[in-house]
Design an enzyme around this catalytic site. Structure first.
Site, PDB file in Angstrom:
ATOM      1  CG  ASN A 173      49.304 133.968  50.667  1.00  0.00           C
ATOM      2  OD1 ASN A 173      49.833 132.915  50.345  1.00  0.00           O
ATOM      3  ND2 ASN A 173      48.814 134.811  49.774  1.00  0.00           N
ATOM      4  CE1 TYR A 177      52.589 129.618  46.738  1.00  0.00           C
ATOM      5  CE2 TYR A 177      52.238 129.229  49.072  1.00  0.00           C
ATOM      6  CZ  TYR A 177      52.282 130.095  48.003  1.00  0.00           C
ATOM      7  OH  TYR A 177      52.031 131.429  48.193  1.00  0.00           O
ATOM      8  NE  ARG A 178      57.477 120.424  43.646  1.00  0.00           N
ATOM      9  CZ  ARG A 178      58.266 121.104  42.835  1.00  0.00           C
ATOM     10  NH1 ARG A 178      57.868 121.406  41.625  1.00  0.00           N
ATOM     11  NH2 ARG A 178      59.462 121.508  43.241  1.00  0.00           N
ATOM     12  CD1 TRP A 191      58.353 130.095  48.477  1.00  0.00           C
ATOM     13  CD2 TRP A 191      56.594 129.563  49.752  1.00  0.00           C
ATOM     14  NE1 TRP A 191      58.745 130.250  49.772  1.00  0.00           N
ATOM     15  CE2 TRP A 191      57.688 129.935  50.592  1.00  0.00           C
ATOM     16  CE3 TRP A 191      55.402 129.211  50.358  1.00  0.00           C
ATOM     17  CZ2 TRP A 191      57.594 129.943  51.976  1.00  0.00           C
ATOM     18  CZ3 TRP A 191      55.304 129.217  51.741  1.00  0.00           C
ATOM     19  CH2 TRP A 191      56.386 129.574  52.531  1.00  0.00           C
ATOM     20  CG  LEU A 192      56.946 131.203  41.398  1.00  0.00           C
ATOM     21  CD1 LEU A 192      56.061 131.797  40.316  1.00  0.00           C
ATOM     22  CD2 LEU A 192      58.271 130.735  40.807  1.00  0.00           C
ATOM     23  NE  ARG A 195      51.541 132.769  44.222  1.00  0.00           N
ATOM     24  CZ  ARG A 195      51.005 131.641  43.786  1.00  0.00           C
ATOM     25  NH1 ARG A 195      51.652 130.905  42.883  1.00  0.00           N
ATOM     26  NH2 ARG A 195      49.832 131.230  44.237  1.00  0.00           N
ATOM     27  N   GLY A 196      52.739 135.043  48.222  1.00  0.00           N
ATOM     28  CA  GLY A 196      52.484 135.499  49.584  1.00  0.00           C
ATOM     29  C   GLY A 196      53.276 134.765  50.641  1.00  0.00           C
ATOM     30  CD  GLU A 237      44.197 134.367  49.604  1.00  0.00           C
ATOM     31  OE1 GLU A 237      45.204 134.693  48.936  1.00  0.00           O
ATOM     32  OE2 GLU A 237      44.037 134.722  50.790  1.00  0.00           O
ATOM     33  CG  ASP A 286      57.512 122.440  34.957  1.00  0.00           C
ATOM     34  OD1 ASP A 286      57.014 122.460  33.819  1.00  0.00           O
ATOM     35  OD2 ASP A 286      58.699 122.751  35.170  1.00  0.00           O
TER      36      ASP A 286
END
Length: 503
Positions: A173, A177-178, A191-192, A195-196, A237, A286
């Site tokens: 993946n 991300y921050r 990361w949420l 997400r991968g 990707e 953000d």
């Protein structure tokens, strides 16, 4: 010639879109302040060559205009992005060809996929591994990490390509991300849960093992575009980047972990995450235009850094638009359009305004054929692609409305909408956790607005005819425009300030 950050910087310089700053600047607040002003002015990309406390130059604002985003993808205008979207749409939902020409076109697309497969380089031969640092030599303090906003918790990586692998099947993946620096050799990654990277970490925890993670810094902007395209196509990707760029991405194996990374990157950070280790992350400014909260996030421990000789650090920052992420979103909007048309056939066009954070509000146009179609189109839009899950407002207009002209959209809202009949709300739906507008974090409502012309039984009365110029007279005026002595006035180029828009 290999694609990399340096070649794109050279392209920008050749086209007069790069300004080199030799004066000393501070990565704490000052770089972001200068860059923010330049972004708002639509100015060039910036390369800070004298960064306080670091020997590494900082590049920022590279994709600060839609034009430069197109250049990053070897394109000259936004319409080429739609052609790319049509190609991706055919890969996503292939249909049996009815003509020889269709079969040939699809064959060309498959050939592009073959050409887009990654190319491998041996460890040590890749530019990103010219210098190798391990053990005590790993020191994140040597990097010119920025702190964009006054109340930010610390120094951050904002434009690193974060690469993890599924612990079960090994599928990578690649996302952006921050990451917040926590110590000399650790950072937290934000990361949420959907997400991968987060899914990979949950699997690693179930398997009682650490998750390997690599951060690629100073990458070809094309890779950023590929990582930011979350469309439901069964391709990696890296393949996306190959399709975007017309050639396979050059990858190489990390030194200490089993992950492939871009060989042409400026720098690679190699580390692991113990699923049991978390530290507070944030707050940070953000994309919503506010400071986010403090959240316990996975801790990354880095054991190796590899980099080019004399590397360049690429960064960006979030905030209220305009920002680089908003320009990228505008370009992605063009790529999504033909894909969305395939998913929701009645949609003729759609637009995500930058002022609405490029995803909070959508304006879609349809060729209306039956009553209730606008509501159906709005509901279909929310489920068409994953990135539309957090779109709060969907405005549906007729296909004759220019959805990129706010004056036409406001006219449609004002002249075609009865709030009682044409506004519908879906309560308690999944919501962006960064959105403070909802009463409960992560749970909120969505609104659909039918701003199309109503047809029975949506209305019980006839709709008035739209005012339009007489075609013959309009053509006559076109032919005589210079004769009127008005040839110096260019039609269509209207100053918004004349109508009360303070732009």
């Amino acid at each position: 010639m290999p694609r990399d950050l340096r070649s794109f910087l050279n392209l920008l310089e050749q086209r007069g879109q790069l300004r080199k700053i030799t004066a000393e600047v501070d990565p704490d607040l000052e770089i972001a302040e200068i860059s923010d002003r330049m972004l708002r002015a639509g100015g060039p990309a910036l390369l800070f060559e004298n960064v306080k406390g670091a020997s590494i130059p900082v590049a920022v604002n590279l994709m600060g205009t839609v034009e430069r985003v197109c250049w990053a993808m070897d394109m000259e205008d936004q319409m080429e992005l739609e052609a790319l979207g049509e190609k991706l749409g055919k890969l996503q939902s292939p249909k049996p060809p009815k003509k020889i020409s269709q079969a040939i076109d699809f064959g060309k697309i498959l050939f592009d996929v073959v050409k887009g497969r990654p190319q491998k380089q041996l460890f040590g031969t890749a530019p990103c591994q010219e210098v190798v640092l391990e053990g005590d030599a790993v020191d994140l303090n040597l990097l010119p990490l920025i702190r964009p906003w006054p109340k930010d918790a610390g120094r951050v990586i904002t434009l690193g390509l974060v690469i993890t692998k599924d612990p079960e099947n090994g599928i990578p993946n690649v996302s952006v991300y921050r990451l917040q620096q926590q110590s000399k050799n650790t950072m937290t990654v934000h990361w949420l849960s959907v997400r991968g990277g987060a899914r990979h970490l949950r699997k690693a925890k179930e398997m009682d093992k650490k998750l390997e993670i690599a951060i690629a810094l100073g990458i070809d902007p094309l890779l950023i575009m590929a990582a930011a395209t979350p469309i439901p196509v069964d391709l990696s990707e890296w393949i996306f980047a190959g399709l975007y760029g017309g050639e396979g991405v050059q990858l190489t194996k990390c030194k200490t972990i089993d992950i492939d990374v871009p060989a042409q990157a400026e720098m690679i950070l190699e580390g692991t995450i113990d699923p049991s280790e978390y530290l507070p992350d944030g707050p940070f400014g953000d994309h919503m235009g506010y400071y986010g909260g403090i959240e316990d996030s996975p801790l990354v421990r880095f054991q190796c850094i590899t980099h080019r000789q004399d590397p360049v650090y690429l960064t960006t920052f979030s905030g209220r638009p305009p920002k680089e992420e908003a320009m990228i979103a505008i370009a992605l909007n063009r790529i999504y359009t033909p894909i969305l048309r395939q998913q929701v056939s009645e949609i003729t066009d759609f637009f995500l305004p930058m002022e609405a954070l490029s995803y909070k509000a959508a304006i879609i146009s349809i060729k209306k054929a039956y009553p209730g179609q606008a509501r159906r189109a709005a509901l279909a839009f929310w489920s068409a692609l994953p990135q539309f899950t957090y779109t709060k407002f969907v405005i549906v207009v007729d296909e004759g409305i220019n959805i990129r002209d706010p004056r036409q959209v406001v006219w449609a809202l004002s002249s075609k909408v009865d709030p009682v009949r044409d506004v519908f709300i879906l309560p308690s739906t999944p919501f962006d956790s960064l959105d403070f507008a909802s009463e409960k974090i992560g749970l909120g409502g969505r609104m659909g607005i039918d701003a199309t012309t109503k047809i029975p039984p949506e209305t019980e009365h006839e709709w008035g005819d739209v005012l339009e110029s007489d075609p013959k007279t309009s053509k006559l005026c076109d032919s005589r425009w210079a004769e009127y002595g008005l040839g110096d006035i260019k039609l269509g180029e209207v100053d918004p300030n004349l109508f009360g828009y303070d732009i």
